[in-house]
Design an enzyme around this catalytic site. Structure first.
Site, PDB file in Angstrom:
ATOM      1  N   LYS A  85      58.222  20.544 -14.285  1.00  0.00           N
ATOM      2  CA  LYS A  85      59.497  19.620 -14.435  1.00  0.00           C
ATOM      3  C   LYS A  85      58.440  18.204 -14.605  1.00  0.00           C
ATOM      4  O   LYS A  85      57.937  17.754 -13.707  1.00  0.00           O
ATOM      5  CB  LYS A  85      60.114  19.753 -13.394  1.00  0.00           C
ATOM      6  CG  LYS A  85      61.625  18.895 -13.718  1.00  0.00           C
ATOM      7  CD  LYS A  85      62.705  18.970 -12.530  1.00  0.00           C
ATOM      8  CE  LYS A  85      63.729  18.314 -12.684  1.00  0.00           C
ATOM      9  NZ  LYS A  85      64.795  18.521 -11.515  1.00  0.00           N
ATOM     10  N   SER A 129      69.341  18.615 -13.358  1.00  0.00           N
ATOM     11  CA  SER A 129      68.236  17.833 -14.295  1.00  0.00           C
ATOM     12  C   SER A 129      66.996  18.806 -14.557  1.00  0.00           C
ATOM     13  O   SER A 129      66.159  18.322 -15.333  1.00  0.00           O
ATOM     14  CB  SER A 129      67.515  16.819 -13.278  1.00  0.00           C
ATOM     15  OG  SER A 129      67.310  17.494 -11.941  1.00  0.00           O
ATOM     16  N   SER A 139      70.220  20.816  -9.208  1.00  0.00           N
ATOM     17  CA  SER A 139      69.553  20.661 -10.692  1.00  0.00           C
ATOM     18  C   SER A 139      68.744  21.961 -11.154  1.00  0.00           C
ATOM     19  O   SER A 139      68.346  21.983 -12.089  1.00  0.00           O
ATOM     20  CB  SER A 139      68.587  19.515 -10.460  1.00  0.00           C
ATOM     21  OG  SER A 139      69.247  18.332 -10.643  1.00  0.00           O
TER      22      SER A 139
END
Length: 470
Positions: free
Chosen positions: A80, A155, A179
């Site tokens: 990520k 996210s 997320s």
């Protein structure tokens, strides 16, 4: 004929060990799929294919010489873009950090490399990971491959889109308010938010509020468990430590959960637009399946009071304001980020510590209220995957944030409590949209969640469900 991306991550690791395939073949296979499909799904911000090819050569040489291999040797992964990766652009979803190239990697990134995984690049994330959708200024929007007009969530939206589209076998994500679970729900994946302290946020990220943790997104329970094994463990000096699990999480999946007592609720007082009928259907269907498997399912009151929201908002805003940056770059931030940072700077230290204390009190109260239950069942989201632009179409940051709360009211409370929680992909709408349900465990008890998730997966398999682009 089975393609390489049809194999689970564990099957790929076994194939590399046996010589049925190679790390180099896996990297090239996924590189071709990324070239073909990523323009549509927006999963990646930065690709590191040259470095991946070099690592694959080293991995295949280790197999050929009979070296002792780590458990996920040669398996591709994505990192990520909130997680620092030495020598690789790490933009944090923001134009303000578009040129950041860290001189070091996060501890979890190092652990994943030590486990044998090969990163193909950095996955898409919104600015500072603050929104529950992934539409940053530094990359195209991340879309769920089940419907390219809809968001992949956030996210960890890029991670979810990549795994669901078959661009990666599994991915690392992080979760400070939902997320991992949110993109797992809208992308049809198994996503784990581990217990507080299970995975280190070191060396640079502070754990002042205890909300955020790294975790896995995968197509199967065992892949997610294997990735959790690779990521778990504290860095010396971490403020939170979860007790180690004897035998590991993957081994736990081979054991039955036993007869569990499961509490369920579907309304916690934050459903501004009510619960979508398909989200209700997913929750009811999961409840029925749990009962068919022999578990006791009982209705309970929501253990968290809606009054927790202002405290969470205060802490979230202060966290946004705490991202260090050149003041001259503030104008390059998105409106929601600027609004949150301005709010965060407006709170006094006394107000911030009071909000933390209120969250801790709410967490202790909620854990005590559900102590008689092995697992708690809720919807993961209140509504279906959101259309692209739906959140920003609210018109201003306050309205946008309110939409975020109403869309995902169930996830953030379990970041405050630090309990482990998983999204399980058991339901699809008639027109093919995935709708997850959330299982929450007792503190530090991922093992029960994994055993139960593996039992659900065996009863209602989802691995072979794929979007049309697969």
């Amino acid at each position: 004929m089975t393609a390489l991306h049809d194999l689970s991550a564990l099957e790929q690791a076994a194939a590399v060990r046996s010589g049925e395939t190679s790390a180099a073949e896996l990297v090239e296979h996924y590189a071709a799929r990324i070239e073909q499909h990523d323009p549509s799904v927006g999963a990646f911000v930065t690709l590191t294919l040259d470095a991946a090819r070099a690592q694959a050569e080293e991995a295949d040489a280790a197999v050929a010489t009979g070296e002792q291999l780590p458990p996920l040797h040669g398996v591709p992964i994505g990192i990520k873009d909130l997680n620092l990766t030495e020598g690789v652009p790490t933009k944090l979803g923001s134009r303000a950090f578009a040129d950041l190239v860290p001189p070091l990697s996060d501890f979890v990134v190092e652990k994943l490399r030590a486990a044998g995984t090969i990163s193909l690049g950095k996955t898409n994330t919104p600015e500072f990971g603050l929104p529950c959708y992934t539409e940053p200024d530094v990359a195209p929007p991340a879309r769920t491959p089940w419907d390219l007009t809809r968001s992949a969530g956030g996210s960890s939206g890029g991670a979810g889109a990549a795994v669901a589209a078959g661009l990666l076998p599994f991915a690392q994500g992080s979760d400070g308010g939902g997320s991992i679970r949110i993109p797992s729900s809208v992308c049809g994946l198994l996503g784990i938010k581990p217990s507080r302290g299970r995975i280190s946020n070191g060396p640079l990220t502070g754990d002042i509020n205890g909300l955020a943790t790294n975790g896995p997104l995968a197509r199967t329970v065992r892949d997610a468990a294997a990735l959790l094994d690779a990521m778990a463990g504290p860095m010396p000096g971490d403020p939170h430590w979860a007790p180690p699990v004897e035998g590991g999480f993957l081994a736990a999946c081979e054991q039955q959960p036993g007869r569990l007592r499961i509490g369920r609720y579907r309304d916690n007082g934050l459903l501004a637009e009510g619960l979508h009928p398909e989200c209700l259907a997913a929750w009811e269907s999961a409840s029925a399946l749990l009962e068919e498997l022999g578990h006791v399912v009982e209705d309970i009151d929501a253990p968290f009071d809606p009054g927790l929201v202002p405290s969470f908002e205060t802490v979230w805003a202060v966290s946004a304001a705490g991202v260090p940056m050149d003041p001259a770059a503030e104008e390059s931030l998105r409106p929601l980020t600027r609004w949150l940072r301005e709010r965060g700077r407006s709170f006094t230290a006394t107000e911030f510590t009071a909000a933390l204390a209120a969250m801790q009190l709410a967490s202790r109260t909620a854990i005590a209220a559900t102590a008689a239950y092995d697992v708690v069942l809720t919807p993961t989201l209140a509504q279906l995957p959101a259309p692209l632009g739906w959140f920003t179409d609210a018109g201003d940051p306050r309205a946008e944030f309110d939409r975020m709360i109403a869309w995902t009211p169930f996830t953030a409370p379990y970041n405050t409590s630090g309990q482990p929680a998983v999204n399980v992909p058991l339901h699809w709408t008639p027109d093919g949209l995935p709708v997850g349900v959330m299982l929450v465990g007792r503190p530090a008890d991922e093992v029960t969640l994994l055993r139960l998730s593996a039992q659900l997966e065996a009863a209602r398999p989802w691995k072979e469900r794929h979007p049309a682009s697969w």
